[in-house]
Each structure stands twice: as C-alpha cells, then as structure tokens.
Design a protein around this motif. Sequence first.
Motif, PDB file in Angstrom:
ATOM      1  N   ILE A 149     -26.310 151.362  46.907  1.00 44.09           N
ATOM      2  CA  ILE A 149     -25.363 151.382  45.782  1.00 44.09           C
ATOM      3  C   ILE A 149     -25.247 152.796  45.211  1.00 44.09           C
ATOM      4  CG2 ILE A 149     -24.980 150.572  43.415  1.00 44.09           C
ATOM      5  CD1 ILE A 149     -26.290 147.907  44.300  1.00 44.09           C
ATOM      6  N   LEU A 150     -26.393 153.467  45.048  1.00 52.01           N
ATOM      7  CA  LEU A 150     -26.390 154.825  44.503  1.00 52.01           C
ATOM      8  C   LEU A 150     -25.521 155.749  45.346  1.00 52.01           C
ATOM      9  CD1 LEU A 150     -27.511 157.116  42.660  1.00 52.01           C
ATOM     10  CD2 LEU A 150     -29.419 157.314  44.284  1.00 52.01           C
ATOM     11  N   PHE A 151     -25.746 155.749  46.655  1.00 51.24           N
ATOM     12  CA  PHE A 151     -25.018 156.692  47.498  1.00 51.24           C
ATOM     13  C   PHE A 151     -23.593 156.239  47.800  1.00 51.24           C
ATOM     14  CE2 PHE A 151     -29.271 158.335  48.012  1.00 51.24           C
ATOM     15  CZ  PHE A 151     -29.036 159.700  47.942  1.00 51.24           C
ATOM     16  N   SER A 152     -23.294 154.976  47.606  1.00 53.45           N
ATOM     17  CA  SER A 152     -21.900 154.538  47.676  1.00 53.45           C
ATOM     18  C   SER A 152     -21.120 155.117  46.494  1.00 53.45           C
ATOM     19  CB  SER A 152     -21.812 153.008  47.661  1.00 53.45           C
ATOM     20  OG  SER A 152     -22.332 152.447  48.849  1.00 53.45           O
ATOM     21  N   ILE A 153     -21.722 155.073  45.312  1.00 47.70           N
ATOM     22  CA  ILE A 153     -21.073 155.659  44.122  1.00 47.70           C
ATOM     23  C   ILE A 153     -20.896 157.162  44.317  1.00 47.70           C
ATOM     24  CG2 ILE A 153     -21.387 156.158  41.659  1.00 47.70           C
ATOM     25  CD1 ILE A 153     -22.885 153.457  41.480  1.00 47.70           C
ATOM     26  N   ILE A 154     -21.938 157.821  44.805  1.00 44.24           N
ATOM     27  CA  ILE A 154     -21.862 159.267  45.046  1.00 44.24           C
ATOM     28  C   ILE A 154     -20.776 159.574  46.086  1.00 44.24           C
ATOM     29  CG2 ILE A 154     -23.110 161.264  45.951  1.00 44.24           C
ATOM     30  CD1 ILE A 154     -25.675 160.010  44.794  1.00 44.24           C
ATOM     31  N   HIS A 155     -20.691 158.747  47.118  1.00 41.30           N
ATOM     32  CA  HIS A 155     -19.683 158.934  48.165  1.00 41.30           C
ATOM     33  C   HIS A 155     -18.281 158.945  47.582  1.00 41.30           C
ATOM     34  CE1 HIS A 155     -16.769 157.146  51.058  1.00 41.30           C
ATOM     35  NE2 HIS A 155     -17.320 158.003  51.905  1.00 41.30           N
ATOM     36  N   PHE A 156     -17.952 157.925  46.792  1.00 38.53           N
ATOM     37  CA  PHE A 156     -16.606 157.845  46.220  1.00 38.53           C
ATOM     38  C   PHE A 156     -16.373 158.948  45.183  1.00 38.53           C
ATOM     39  CE2 PHE A 156     -16.967 153.385  47.734  1.00 38.53           C
ATOM     40  CZ  PHE A 156     -15.824 153.361  48.531  1.00 38.53           C
ATOM     41  N   GLY A 157     -17.426 159.321  44.448  1.00 37.45           N
ATOM     42  CA  GLY A 157     -17.290 160.419  43.489  1.00 37.45           C
ATOM     43  C   GLY A 157     -16.998 161.737  44.181  1.00 37.45           C
ATOM     44  N   CYS A 158     -17.698 162.008  45.273  1.00 37.75           N
ATOM     45  CA  CYS A 158     -17.460 163.238  46.036  1.00 37.75           C
ATOM     46  C   CYS A 158     -16.050 163.263  46.610  1.00 37.75           C
ATOM     47  CB  CYS A 158     -18.482 163.362  47.169  1.00 37.75           C
ATOM     48  SG  CYS A 158     -20.152 163.787  46.637  1.00 37.75           S
ATOM     49  N   TRP A 159     -15.594 162.125  47.105  1.00 36.05           N
ATOM     50  CA  TRP A 159     -14.248 162.051  47.672  1.00 36.05           C
ATOM     51  C   TRP A 159     -13.175 162.322  46.619  1.00 36.05           C
ATOM     52  CZ3 TRP A 159     -11.272 162.412  51.646  1.00 36.05           C
ATOM     53  CH2 TRP A 159     -11.763 162.174  52.933  1.00 36.05           C
TER      54      TRP A 159
END
Length: 297
Positions: free
Chosen positions: A35-45
């Motif tokens: 969940i943490l890195f999914s949020i980071i993924h979309f934030g970076c995108w």
Amino acid sequence: MALNVQTFKTRSLTAVVFVVVMLTGLLWNHWAFFILFSIIHFGCWTEFQKLVGLIDPDYTNITPFHKYGVKLAGWCLMLYFTNDQFSIFGMHLHELGWWLGLLFIFILPIIELLFAREIKPKNIGYSAIGLVYISLAWGLMMDLRSSFVPARAGFTVSPESWGKLITCALIFSIWINDTMAYMVGSLIGKTPFSKISPKKTWEGTVGGAILCVVVIALLGYFTAPANGYAVIHWIIIAAIAAVVGTAGDLAESKLKRVANVKDSGHIMPGHGGFLDRFDSLLLAILFVWLYIQLALK
C-alpha cells in the motif's frame, strides 16, 4: 529569525511523520509495504507528468485515458513483480498484474486512436520513460521485498525477514548517504560537485558515501549472520546506493531545472514532493536489484 524557526519546525515535523509512515510500511507486513509503495508510485507519476508538461506543453494535451491509463498500466507492472504472498479473493496479484497489463496494452492504444485529436509519438515516449523510471523501479522494489537469498550466500534468515532486511538496508543507505553528505558538506565542503546542484560538494559527496558504507556495514554485521561473507554484500549494496543514488538525485535536479521549478511537488511541507524524496532511490533500486540477481541468486 522567526521565519527560520517556523520553517525548521515545519521541516522537522514533516520529517518525523515521513519516517514514521515509511517505517510502518517497511516493517509492519507485506500488505502495508504494498500500500505504501502504491501510494508513492501514483504520487511520483502525478509529479512526473506535471514536470514533463512544464518542459513540453504538448504533453498537457494528452487524453485522460492516456494520463490515467499509463499510471494504472505502471501499477500493473508493480503487481506483476509481487509473489505468492500477495493474493486477494484467491488470485495472486502478480497474475492479476499480468492479465490487466495485457488488457491495457490492447485497449489503451485503441482508445487513444478513437479519442485523441492527434497521436504524437513523443508524448508516448515521455510516458514510456515514466514507466521505466517510476513503475519499473517500484516493481523491482516489490520484487526485493518478496525475494529470498539462499543460505549458501551467507544468509540464514527467512524469506520474510530477508525481504525486510534488504529493502530497509537500501532505504537506510539512501537516507544515511543524504544526511551525512549534507552534514560533511556543511562542515568542510568547498569544492562544487556539479553545476546541476550547486549546493553539493565533492567533500560532502565522498564523505557521505564513506560514512554510509561504514554505518550499513556495522548494521549488517549485527543484523545479518555475523560472518564476513554476508557483511561484504551489505557494504556493496550501501556503496551502490550511495553512488547511484547521488546520480539519481542529480537526474531529478536536472529535470526540475529544465522545468524551471524548485520542487517537484508540495506533498511534504519543507521537503518538496514524492520525486524530491525518492529520486535517489528510484535509480538505486535497479542497480541493487541487478547486483542481487547476479551475485546472490
């Protein structure tokens, strides 16, 4: 002076919250990590698309299907790199990522042809760069969390513990390198390191890398099995993170400079956005992953 004190308080509070959230995601369980890195993924995108749009305004004209579809396609890449630990309703996430990814490959181009007024290969190219730069990196991070190194490589911990150890070692290496480089540079830094980032100095960069390797080596010695063969891997991982992480930081700084912005975003007051916080890690993940595949698998 009051403004500086307030700024320091804001930065300190943000840093504490950031560390707590990161440690929770890293150490709690595999779902918290996902969940943490999914949020980071979309934030970076989101920030990447904004920066590219500032560099080339044509990119702001991509259709919503392109804008959000490529983010979801990248997330499918993340899903693909998970292992059998990650399953929902009886289906493994890596299988879900595979089939959804194939679906996106066929549907997105068709929708783009139907709704876009003009297909511009350069905009597709920008999104392809984002898939490699962001989605592949976080996908490999998921693979690191799920990976297992055989005992013959000098490790005798469980797969779950190994995944936590290697991801924590990588992220801590980046944090330690950045912190020590700043401290050493502030104390004795005199020689500019790069025109891209004028505040960086050779003294700070080299000092940060050395201290990063020393600290991670000590942590590895007391955390991993106490034998030299195991610790040498932590030393190499820390060295890779320090060197490649610095390159990643410079690459994102260059991107911001071309876009003529100071920060990639403002999600973390006083610290910038997602890309500002994870620029070093995005590039370091690939090289650490390659080292583990070649040397430890």
